[in-house]
Every structure is written in structure tokens, then in C-alpha cells.
Write a protein that holds these residues in place. Structure first.
Motif, mmCIF file in Angstrom:
data_model
loop_
_atom_site.group_PDB
_atom_site.id
_atom_site.type_symbol
_atom_site.label_atom_id
_atom_site.label_comp_id
_atom_site.label_asym_id
_atom_site.label_seq_id
_atom_site.Cartn_x
_atom_site.Cartn_y
_atom_site.Cartn_z
ATOM 1 N N PHE A 294 0.835 -1.205 0.000
ATOM 2 C CA PHE A 294 0.000 0.000 0.000
ATOM 3 C C PHE A 294 0.872 1.257 0.000
ATOM 4 O O PHE A 294 0.598 2.217 -0.715
ATOM 5 N N GLY A 295 1.960 1.207 0.788
ATOM 6 C CA GLY A 295 2.864 2.359 0.875
ATOM 7 C C GLY A 295 3.431 2.720 -0.488
ATOM 8 O O GLY A 295 3.609 3.893 -0.824
ATOM 9 N N GLN A 296 3.713 1.682 -1.292
ATOM 10 C CA GLN A 296 4.262 1.906 -2.626
ATOM 11 C C GLN A 296 3.241 2.652 -3.500
ATOM 12 O O GLN A 296 3.591 3.570 -4.228
ATOM 13 N N ARG A 297 1.983 2.269 -3.379
ATOM 14 C CA ARG A 297 0.932 2.950 -4.156
ATOM 15 C C ARG A 297 0.818 4.423 -3.742
ATOM 16 O O ARG A 297 0.619 5.295 -4.558
ATOM 17 N N LEU A 298 0.958 4.665 -2.411
ATOM 18 C CA LEU A 298 0.909 6.059 -1.940
ATOM 19 C C LEU A 298 2.094 6.841 -2.491
ATOM 20 O O LEU A 298 1.957 7.976 -2.935
ATOM 21 N N GLN A 299 3.251 6.175 -2.461
ATOM 22 C CA GLN A 299 4.466 6.838 -2.939
ATOM 23 C C GLN A 299 4.331 7.226 -4.412
ATOM 24 O O GLN A 299 4.665 8.354 -4.789
ATOM 25 N N GLU A 300 3.836 6.297 -5.221
ATOM 26 C CA GLU A 300 3.656 6.576 -6.657
ATOM 27 C C GLU A 300 2.766 7.799 -6.869
ATOM 28 O O GLU A 300 2.825 8.450 -7.899
ATOM 29 N N ASN A 301 1.913 8.066 -5.891
ATOM 30 C CA ASN A 301 0.978 9.191 -6.035
ATOM 31 C C ASN A 301 1.370 10.404 -5.180
ATOM 32 O O ASN A 301 0.543 11.276 -4.921
ATOM 33 N N GLY A 302 2.617 10.399 -4.733
ATOM 34 C CA GLY A 302 3.137 11.540 -3.982
ATOM 35 C C GLY A 302 2.474 11.743 -2.623
ATOM 36 O O GLY A 302 2.395 12.869 -2.133
ATOM 37 N N LEU A 303 1.977 10.654 -2.025
ATOM 38 C CA LEU A 303 1.252 10.799 -0.751
ATOM 39 C C LEU A 303 1.999 10.197 0.443
ATOM 40 O O LEU A 303 1.441 10.088 1.528
ATOM 41 N N LEU A 304 3.239 9.776 0.205
ATOM 42 C CA LEU A 304 3.987 9.175 1.306
ATOM 43 C C LEU A 304 5.063 10.144 1.788
ATOM 44 O O LEU A 304 5.795 10.673 0.957
ATOM 45 N N PRO A 305 5.253 10.388 3.084
ATOM 46 C CA PRO A 305 4.431 9.881 4.189
ATOM 47 C C PRO A 305 3.049 10.544 4.202
ATOM 48 O O PRO A 305 2.921 11.703 3.831
ATOM 49 N N LEU A 306 2.075 9.761 4.650
ATOM 50 C CA LEU A 306 0.708 10.279 4.746
ATOM 51 C C LEU A 306 0.616 11.158 6.000
ATOM 52 O O LEU A 306 0.936 10.707 7.099
ATOM 53 N N LYS A 307 0.211 12.410 5.797
ATOM 54 C CA LYS A 307 0.173 13.363 6.915
ATOM 55 C C LYS A 307 -1.255 13.840 7.172
ATOM 56 O O LYS A 307 -2.052 13.915 6.237
ATOM 57 N N PRO A 308 -1.555 14.221 8.402
ATOM 58 C CA PRO A 308 -2.887 14.771 8.681
ATOM 59 C C PRO A 308 -3.110 16.071 7.917
ATOM 60 O O PRO A 308 -2.152 16.793 7.644
ATOM 61 N N SER A 309 -4.359 16.339 7.567
ATOM 62 C CA SER A 309 -4.675 17.640 6.980
ATOM 63 C C SER A 309 -5.011 18.564 8.142
ATOM 64 O O SER A 309 -4.150 19.225 8.692
ATOM 65 N N GLN A 310 -6.291 18.534 8.588
ATOM 66 C CA GLN A 310 -6.599 19.275 9.803
ATOM 67 C C GLN A 310 -7.381 18.343 10.724
ATOM 68 O O GLN A 310 -8.435 17.826 10.319
ATOM 69 N N ILE A 311 -6.878 18.109 11.920
ATOM 70 C CA ILE A 311 -7.548 17.159 12.814
ATOM 71 C C ILE A 311 -8.785 17.836 13.405
ATOM 72 O O ILE A 311 -8.685 18.807 14.153
ATOM 73 N N SER A 312 -9.950 17.320 13.046
ATOM 74 C CA SER A 312 -11.185 17.979 13.495
ATOM 75 C C SER A 312 -12.137 17.037 14.226
ATOM 76 O O SER A 312 -13.174 17.455 14.720
ATOM 77 N N ILE A 313 -11.796 15.737 14.250
ATOM 78 C CA ILE A 313 -12.682 14.759 14.904
ATOM 79 C C ILE A 313 -11.873 13.903 15.876
ATOM 80 O O ILE A 313 -10.796 13.399 15.530
ATOM 81 N N LEU A 314 -12.396 13.735 17.084
ATOM 82 C CA LEU A 314 -11.809 12.773 18.015
ATOM 83 C C LEU A 314 -12.782 11.601 18.085
ATOM 84 O O LEU A 314 -13.930 11.757 18.504
ATOM 85 N N GLN A 315 -12.334 10.439 17.611
ATOM 86 C CA GLN A 315 -13.195 9.256 17.685
ATOM 87 C C GLN A 315 -12.774 8.463 18.918
ATOM 88 O O GLN A 315 -11.601 8.155 19.101
ATOM 89 N N ILE A 316 -13.743 8.176 19.779
ATOM 90 C CA ILE A 316 -13.418 7.504 21.038
ATOM 91 C C ILE A 316 -14.120 6.154 21.079
ATOM 92 O O ILE A 316 -15.349 6.072 20.947
ATOM 93 N N ASN A 317 -13.341 5.103 21.244
ATOM 94 C CA ASN A 317 -13.914 3.761 21.320
ATOM 95 C C ASN A 317 -14.150 3.410 22.791
ATOM 96 O O ASN A 317 -13.211 3.226 23.556
ATOM 97 N N LEU A 318 -15.421 3.328 23.170
ATOM 98 C CA LEU A 318 -15.754 3.127 24.592
ATOM 99 C C LEU A 318 -15.647 1.673 25.036
ATOM 100 O O LEU A 318 -15.903 1.366 26.200
ATOM 101 N N GLY A 319 -15.303 0.779 24.124
ATOM 102 C CA GLY A 319 -15.094 -0.606 24.545
ATOM 103 C C GLY A 319 -15.576 -1.609 23.530
ATOM 104 O O GLY A 319 -16.234 -1.273 22.555
#
Ligand code: SF4
Ligand code: SF4
Lengths: 111, 351
Positions: B34-59
Motif C-alpha cells: 500500500f505504501g508503494q501505491r501512496l508513494q507513486e501518487n506523492g502521498l507518502l508519508p501520509l500526513k494529517p490535513s486538519q484534525i477535526s474529529i476525536l473518535q473515542i472507542n468506549l469498549g
């Protein structure tokens, strides 16, 4: 018997027909892609028609492809089976309606 | 049906799942990294854009044991978030600009501190999303008033309903789930959820009930609206079409049904660079039941914590360094980047 005429893996190689005649293949695939786009009919309706036709022409590759295709487009099992019955009704009807021709001929040649 | 953990299945082990995903297939075939596919598309390393959601797993505790569950949740799972960890989440949120909190599980409502937590989050003025499996509302008398509780706090309800027929829904989520889900949806509608002008949002989630990809979200939404309205007078706001990721119980299903290779091939062939640029880990951080931080709920289930350059526990939450981290990716990520893309909010690109 080792080999059979139909191999499911050949479906994925459909694109390879371009190897022997690229121009015609590319025209066909462009046309094919255009046909299945949402238009006056939805993509789901087109997938169901394709599934029915696949049964009428008895193409195992198309049956595989449009079974999954219909599921992916959100069709349910009842709709898929009804589509096949439509194909069967037309195929059966097409055979039977020629019975009129047979009857005409019988009447022509019988005393 | 039991969870993979209760069955002592090898697939209950995250490391084993990652091995399966990267191992060559029987005929020596290997899917591109998968990393290779990202690299071919100039997306590696994959970085956050703007963190706007906190997902919390309650269990991991849940009243259902769905066949496709990526959490391996069920009644036999006892892992749940403590109130202390919830407090750490509240402290982190109070210090941050994150406005949306997405509560998931298991069945998040089964956590004994669930209601307290929602009340505190709403005091903080954050938009709360609850991933409600619907049947929990009917599972026990003490949950019957959940629709009113959700309404009181303006909670956005997001609920799985794999299909508008009983056979396909029950095949994925368990016998009788469809009927109970319909009743729960009617209860939510009755207090105003999904009704025009009420401001109470009820969204549905569609997952394919088998080894195939979802179709266009827009056409599925129209069909769901028509069928649920006609059959049961149910209304809802949006439908999110989500691709099943090849991990946990869905991976088990793919392998035991002989669909693994075909499904992975489908995902890999459908890789879409535009979807890859919009994956949900770019705007979301996920918190595990014990407080650890992950790039997403899937990485959480695969025991892949956030990169070591960022804080790895909610007690050390720091938005700035989380925003700088590289997102941890692996072969399962093909599930988020196939076709129109898939995230907890449905498609990520317009096809
Ligand atoms: S998919 Fe959701 S409802 Fe089903 S077992 Fe998993 S957590 Fe529970
Ligand atoms: S699985 Fe998680 S890390 Fe991978 S692309 Fe999807 S959201 Fe991002």
C-alpha cells in the motif's frame, strides 16, 4: 480432464483481447463503459438487464460479473431472480411463438 | 456466534492478521505494498490535513456479534473505557479546538459511564456523534429511553443497517436484527430523528453483506429512502456507504468462504489516488478503550499505535505534534482507498 473451455480466471483477462487488435478493443471498451454509466436508466437497472441477458446468451463470465455487479449496485436476490425469469420468459416465449410458424406449415401441407 | 477471541482463533491476534495481509498467496502472488501505491501518487508519508474529529472507542462490549465486525466485539468482550480515561478525554478536548466527538464501540451505550460522558461532552459544547447499532435500544428496558436521551443532547445518531430486507441484514448482523432495527428506527423517528426541520440527524450506514464493494452512495441512499419509507414509514437523513476492511471477523469470513484473494484483488484494482488523498485518518484521531491513541479505529484493532513522534496516550494529548506525525499505514488501508473511498462518514470522493 485437466482443462475445460471455461476458466473463471479468464474473466479478469478480458482486457487482453486488445493484444491482437488494440483499436477495435479500445473502441469496444469505451463504448461498453459508456453504456453502463447512469443515464435514462440507473446503473442498478442496467446491471439487472445485463444479468438477464447474460443468462439468455448463457455466458458464464457475464453471469459471474453481473451477479457481483448487481449486488454491488444494491440489487437484492429477489430482483436478480426476477430478472432471470424475464430472460427465461422471453427465451421460452421466443421458442413457443415459432409454434405458430409450425402450425402454419402443418396447415399448409396437411390435407 | 462467538467473537474470534472467545473462539481462541489465530485471527484474534492482530499480528497474525497483519501477517496474513502481507504474506504471498498460495501461488506466490503478492499484492503491491500500500505504501508503494501512496508513494507513486506523492502521498507518502501520509500526513494529517486538519484534525477535526476525536473518535473515542468506549469498549468492545456489544449485544450483537456481526459477521463483519472489525472490532471483534460481542457480549463476551469485557474491555471497556473507565471513567478516569473518559475524564482524560474531556481534559484533552477542553484544551483543544476539536469540535466533533465520535463515540463508537462495541455498543458505546453499554459502557456504564456512557450517559455521564455524553452529558459532559455536551457541557463542553462539542458536537457528539453516537454509532448506535439500533438493537441496543430494545435490548433491555434501561435502554428504551435512549432516543429521548440522544435528543436532549442533540446527539447525531449514526446507525448500521446493511440492507432494507431482513434476509440480508440478518445474514450479516444476526437473526432478528432487522426487525429490531426497524422498531428502533421508528422509535428514533417518533422523537423527531430524521424528520425534516427537527435538527435531529439520523444517518444510516450501509456495508455490503458479502465479498463485494458498495455502489454509489447517492443511488443507494435514494433506494434506501424509498424502500424504508414505503415499507415502514421510516425517514432518515444521509446514507453512508462503507467498504468492509479485510481485518478481524470480516477477514475470517473472507478466508473461510474462499473469497480472500478475489476481494483483495478487487480492492487493489480499485485503488483511487483521490480517495487516498481523502482518507479519514487525515482529519481524525482515534482513542482506544484504555486511552491509547491511534490513526483510526482500524489501526486500533490491529494494535498499530500512532507514530512514536506523537503522544501515544490521551493523557499526553497534543494536537500540534499529532498534526505533524506520519500516519501508520498497512495493506488493510486498501479498503479506504477503493473506488469512491470509504470512511466512517461514507464516500470520500465524488466518483
Ligand atoms: S459491527 Fe457494531 S453492532 Fe456489530 S458486533 Fe461489531 S460493534 Fe457490535
Ligand atoms: S485504515 Fe486507517 S490508517 Fe489506513 S487509510 Fe484507512 S483510516 Fe487511514
Amino acid at each position: 480432464m485437466e482443462k475445460s473451455y471455461y476458466d473463471p480466471k479468464d474473466l479478469a483477462k478480458f482486457g487482453n483481447i486488445a493484444e491482437f487488435q488494440p483499436l477495435l478493443a479500445s473502441k469496444f471498451f469505451d463504448y461498453y463503459g459508456e453504456v453502463f454509466k447512469e443515464g435514462a436508466l440507473t446503473e442498478r437497472e442496467k446491471a439487472l438487464i445485463a444479468l438477464a441477458v447474460a443468462h439468455a446468451v448463457q455466458c458464464p463470465y457475464c453471469i459471474d460479473a453481473y451477479t457481483t455487479g448487481s449486488l454491488e449496485k444494491g440489487a437484492d436476490e429477489a430482483q436478480m431472480m426476477e430478472a432471470i425469469h424475464v430472460a427465461a420468459a422471453i427465451k421460452g416465449g421466443a421458442a413457443l411463438v415459432h409454434g405458430v410458424q409450425m402450425m402454419n406449415k402443418v396447415k399448409e401441407v396437411m390435407m | 456466534m462467538k467473537s474470534l477471541a472467545a473462539q481462541h482463533s489465530l485471527l484474534a491476534d492482530a499480528a497474525f492478521q497483519l501477517d496474513v495481509l502481507s504474506q504471498p498467496l498460495p501461488q506466490g502472488r503478492v499484492f503491491p505494498a500500500f505504501g508503494q501505491r501512496l508513494q507513486e501518487n506523492g502521498l507518502l508519508p501520509l500526513k494529517p490535513s486538519q484534525i477535526s474529529i476525536l473518535q473515542i472507542n468506549l469498549g468492545k462490549m456489544c449485544n450483537q456479534v456481526c459477521k463483519h465486525c472489525h472490532v471483534d466485539a460481542g457480549p463476551d468482550r469485557k474491555e471497556i473505557m473507565t471513567r478516569e480515561t473518559m475524564q482524560l478525554c474531556l481534559d484533552a478536548l477542553a484544551e483543544s479546538t476539536i469540535q466533533v466527538v465520535d463515540l463508537t464501540g462495541g455498543a458505546p451505550e453499554m459502557n456504564p459511564h456512557f450517559r455521564w460522558f455524553v452529558e459532559e461532552l455536551s457541557k463542553l459544547g462539542r458536537q457528539v456523534i453516537v454509532r448506535c447499532n439500533l438493537t441496543i435500544i430494545l435490548a433491555n428496558k434501561k435502554y428504551h429511553d435512549l432516543p429521548e436521551f440522544f435528543k436532549l443532547h442533540g446527539v447525531q445518531v449514526v446507525s448500521s443497517l446493511p440492507y432494507f430486507t431482513a434476509s440480508r441484514t440478518d445474514a450479516q448482523r444476526g437473526e432478528g436484527v432487522f426487525e429490531k432495527s426497524i422498531k428502533a428506527l421508528q422509535m428514533l423517528n417518533a422523537v423527531g430523528y430524521g424528520q425534516e426541520g427537527s435538527g435531529l440527524i439520523l444517518d444510516l450506514v450501509y456495508n455490503p453483506a458479502g465479498a463485494f464493494l458498495p455502489s454509489s452512495q447517492q443511488s443507494l441512499e435514494a433506494e434506501f429512502k424509498r424502500r424504508l419509507q414505503q415499507g415502514y414509514q421510516i425517514v432518515f437523513n444521509n446514507l453512508f456507504a462503507i467498504t468492509n476492511l479485510p481485518i478481524s471477523r470480516y477477514l475470517d469470513y473472507l478466508i473461510t468462504s474462499g473469497n480472500y484473494e478475489g476481494y483483495m484483488e478487487k480492492l487493489v484494482n480499485a485503488f483511487n489516488p483521490a480517495a487516498a488523498a481523502n482518507v479519514m485518518c487525515r482529519n481524525t484521531v482515534s482513542v482506544g478503550w484504555e486511552g491509547s491513541l491511534y490513526d483510526c479505529d482500524f489501526n486500533q484493532m490491529l494494535d498499530l499505535p500512532v507514530a512514536a513522534t506523537a503522544p501515544r496516550h490521551i493523557r499526553d494529548f497534543d494536537l500540534a505534534s499529532l498534526s505533524e506525525r506520519a500516519i501508520v499505514i498497512n495493506q488493510h488501508c486498501y479498503g479506504c482507498t477503493a473506488g469512491a473511498g470509504s470512511s466512517c462518514g461514507g464516500e470520500t470522493v465524488n466518483p
